[in-house]
Design an enzyme around this catalytic site. Structure first.
Site, mmCIF file in Angstrom:
data_model
loop_
_atom_site.group_PDB
_atom_site.id
_atom_site.type_symbol
_atom_site.label_atom_id
_atom_site.label_comp_id
_atom_site.label_asym_id
_atom_site.label_seq_id
_atom_site.Cartn_x
_atom_site.Cartn_y
_atom_site.Cartn_z
ATOM 1 N N HIS A 1 0.404 -1.056 -0.022
ATOM 2 C CA HIS A 1 -0.217 -0.192 -0.106
ATOM 3 C C HIS A 1 1.132 1.282 -0.368
ATOM 4 O O HIS A 1 0.565 1.971 0.035
ATOM 5 C CB HIS A 1 -1.182 0.068 1.351
ATOM 6 C CG HIS A 1 -2.106 0.359 0.900
ATOM 7 N ND1 HIS A 1 -2.820 0.587 1.529
ATOM 8 C CD2 HIS A 1 -2.798 1.008 0.125
ATOM 9 C CE1 HIS A 1 -4.622 0.640 1.211
ATOM 10 N NE2 HIS A 1 -4.072 1.857 -0.153
ATOM 11 N N ASP B 1 -7.499 -1.738 0.529
ATOM 12 C CA ASP B 1 -6.484 -2.323 0.846
ATOM 13 C C ASP B 1 -7.035 -4.063 1.099
ATOM 14 O O ASP B 1 -7.425 -4.155 2.304
ATOM 15 C CB ASP B 1 -6.045 -2.332 1.896
ATOM 16 C CG ASP B 1 -3.661 -3.095 2.899
ATOM 17 O OD1 ASP B 1 -4.949 -3.820 2.764
ATOM 18 O OD2 ASP B 1 -3.943 -2.411 3.709
ATOM 19 N N HIS C 1 4.515 1.368 3.962
ATOM 20 C CA HIS C 1 2.808 0.882 4.203
ATOM 21 C C HIS C 1 1.962 1.232 4.507
ATOM 22 O O HIS C 1 0.779 1.567 4.756
ATOM 23 C CB HIS C 1 2.780 -0.051 3.495
ATOM 24 C CG HIS C 1 2.550 -0.860 4.227
ATOM 25 N ND1 HIS C 1 2.264 -2.607 3.922
ATOM 26 C CD2 HIS C 1 3.584 -1.736 5.603
ATOM 27 C CE1 HIS C 1 2.405 -3.189 5.361
ATOM 28 N NE2 HIS C 1 3.284 -2.507 6.288
ATOM 29 N N ASP D 1 -9.406 -0.709 4.316
ATOM 30 C CA ASP D 1 -8.492 -1.152 5.310
ATOM 31 C C ASP D 1 -8.784 -1.236 6.468
ATOM 32 O O ASP D 1 -9.563 -0.029 7.002
ATOM 33 C CB ASP D 1 -7.569 0.244 5.083
ATOM 34 C CG ASP D 1 -5.745 0.046 5.334
ATOM 35 O OD1 ASP D 1 -5.819 -1.415 6.392
ATOM 36 O OD2 ASP D 1 -5.269 0.549 4.282
ATOM 37 N N HIS E 1 -6.124 -0.208 8.444
ATOM 38 C CA HIS E 1 -4.810 0.466 8.667
ATOM 39 C C HIS E 1 -5.794 1.871 8.368
ATOM 40 O O HIS E 1 -6.389 2.181 6.856
ATOM 41 C CB HIS E 1 -3.574 0.047 9.255
ATOM 42 C CG HIS E 1 -3.461 -1.201 9.247
ATOM 43 N ND1 HIS E 1 -3.832 -2.111 7.990
ATOM 44 C CD2 HIS E 1 -2.847 -2.114 10.670
ATOM 45 C CE1 HIS E 1 -2.794 -3.679 8.918
ATOM 46 N NE2 HIS E 1 -2.871 -3.516 10.261
ATOM 47 N N ASP F 1 -2.754 4.076 8.123
ATOM 48 C CA ASP F 1 -1.591 4.226 7.316
ATOM 49 C C ASP F 1 -1.295 5.819 7.160
ATOM 50 O O ASP F 1 -1.317 6.721 6.083
ATOM 51 C CB ASP F 1 -1.759 3.838 5.671
ATOM 52 C CG ASP F 1 -1.876 2.457 4.855
ATOM 53 O OD1 ASP F 1 -1.582 1.650 6.452
ATOM 54 O OD2 ASP F 1 -2.556 1.405 4.322
ATOM 55 N N GLU G 1 -2.178 -5.042 -1.639
ATOM 56 C CA GLU G 1 -2.215 -5.288 -0.394
ATOM 57 C C GLU G 1 -2.123 -6.821 -0.665
ATOM 58 O O GLU G 1 -2.143 -7.852 0.281
ATOM 59 C CB GLU G 1 -2.349 -5.104 0.899
ATOM 60 C CG GLU G 1 -1.841 -4.056 0.751
ATOM 61 C CD GLU G 1 -0.006 -3.320 1.933
ATOM 62 O OE1 GLU G 1 -0.008 -5.045 2.330
ATOM 63 O OE2 GLU G 1 0.002 -3.119 1.659
ATOM 64 N N ASP H 1 -6.437 -5.965 2.913
ATOM 65 C CA ASP H 1 -7.160 -6.929 4.642
ATOM 66 C C ASP H 1 -7.980 -5.995 4.937
ATOM 67 O O ASP H 1 -8.247 -5.751 6.309
ATOM 68 C CB ASP H 1 -5.035 -6.249 5.466
ATOM 69 C CG ASP H 1 -4.887 -4.737 5.719
ATOM 70 O OD1 ASP H 1 -5.655 -3.824 6.033
ATOM 71 O OD2 ASP H 1 -4.269 -4.786 5.354
HETATM 72 N N1 ARG Z 1 0.466 0.104 11.681
HETATM 73 C C1 ARG Z 1 1.644 -0.309 10.988
HETATM 74 C C2 ARG Z 1 2.086 -0.008 10.947
HETATM 75 O O1 ARG Z 1 2.470 1.111 10.388
HETATM 76 C C3 ARG Z 1 0.711 -1.069 9.967
HETATM 77 C C4 ARG Z 1 1.127 -0.812 8.733
HETATM 78 C C5 ARG Z 1 0.122 -1.790 7.249
HETATM 79 N N2 ARG Z 1 -0.158 -1.025 6.432
HETATM 80 C C6 ARG Z 1 -0.814 -1.896 5.081
HETATM 81 N N3 ARG Z 1 -0.955 -1.047 4.441
HETATM 82 N N4 ARG Z 1 -1.018 -2.399 5.594
HETATM 83 O O2 ARG Z 1 3.602 -0.122 10.812
HETATM 84 MN MN MN Z 2 -3.082 0.204 4.326
HETATM 85 MN MN MN Z 3 -3.541 -2.374 5.776
#
Ligand code: ARG
Ligand code: MN
Ligand code: MN
Ligand code: MN
Length: 302
Positions: free
Chosen positions: A96, A226, A140, A123, A125, A127, A271, A228
């Protein structure tokens, strides 16, 4: 509608290897054919190229910054040129971090043609990390912050305008994992987040009505998906699974309501990690959802 598929086979910003195989998994699942069956004119532009993953620890809060810049520059240029010729880019990630290059290109295009931009960020998250806030250094976890102007100069200037977007243009949906410092920053920047608690209480329908409110004929709608976002029970093939995500039904409704706006103009599919998947199941679920996003429904609806 004309769609161009752009593969970005890298896991340069991720904490697990394997998202580099995402574009091919979507091709194997039959993405181009499924869109063509919906009457879409599809051209597969093949894969972008960029530096390989050196798998190094973070330096000054970033892992692989130079390589991330190179990949995002390639993504920006490819997405921007599709938009310029009037085609809808679908970016096949890749992790991502590439949402940065993609959305920087979309924002660049919107500035060129005088359109408003709405970004739906689907998502688990937010991000929204910075080098000071990140627990991992994985970029990401940072693209939304970078788009809003918080990040290293080489990354935030990729679309030619800093910041590329305003947090006001973003709606985040499905969020259920936000790091400690990141959470404060989300509130400080007033990012509009529909987290899982909100979806539980209000339902996906009302959530999407709010997230899609105030779109007009002059709005470019970008979806950054994303994988996830989805509950890992149905979508295990991602590097950073978080339980308790939207169900198959909720996710379909989300996609259907986006389709119904008629405003979708660009898409990231990010992702997907075939190394962690089970018999390409996650790619197939993502494909089902994209079909809904492009108007597939059981009955004809007006
Ligand atoms: N918040 C966590 C990090 O900054 C996970 C980020 C996950 N992002 C994603 N695009 N899957 O490491
Ligand atoms: Mn993401
Ligand atoms: Mn994510
Ligand atoms: Mn320009």
């Amino acid at each position: 509608r004309n769609v161009s598929l752009i593969g970005a086979p890298t896991d340069i910003g991720a904490g697990a290897r394997g998202a580099s195989m995402g574009p091919e998994a979507m091709r194997v699942a039959g993405l181009a054919e499924a869109l063509r069956a919906r009457g879409v004119d599809v051209v597969d532009r093949g894969n972008l190229t960029g530096p390989s993953n050196p798998w190094q620890p973070p330096v000054a809060g970033y892992r692989h910054l130079d390589e991330v810049v190179a990949w995002n520059t390639a993504v920006h240029d490819a997405v921007y040129s599709e938009l310029k010729t009037g085609r809808m880019p679908i970016l096949l990630g890749g992790d991502h971090c590439l949402g940065l290059g993609s959305i920087a290109a979309v924002a660049h295009h919107c500035r060129d043609v005088g359109k408003k931009l709405r970004v739906l960020w689907l998502d688990a998250h937010a991000d929204f990390n910075t080098s000071a806030l990140t627990p991992s250094g994985n970029i990401h976890g940072m693209p939304v912050a970078c788009l809003c102007g918080f990040g290293p100069q080489q990354l935030i200037e990729i679309g030619g305008h800093v910041p590329a977007i305003s947090p006001k243009w973003v709606r985040q949906i499905g969020i259920r994992s936000v790091d400690e410092g990141e959470r404060r920053f989300v509130h400080e920047q007033d990012l509009e987040v529909f987290d899982m608690r909100f979806i539980d209480e209000m339902g996906m329908r009302h959530t999407m009505e709010l997230a899609l409110a105030t779109l007009d004929d002059n709005t470019h709608l970008h979806v950054s998906f994303d994988v996830d976002f989805l509950d890992p029970v149905m979508a295990p093939g991602v590097g950073t699974t978080v339980g308790g995500g939207p169900t198959y039904r909720e996710a379909h409704l989300c996609m259907e309501m986006i389709h119904d706006t008629g405003r979708l103009a660009s898409l990231d599919l990010m992702e997907l990690n075939p190394a962690l998947d089970v018999r390409n199941q996650t790619a197939e679920v993502a494909l089902d959802l994209i079909e809904s996003l492009f108007g597939k429904s059981t009955l004809m609806r007006k």
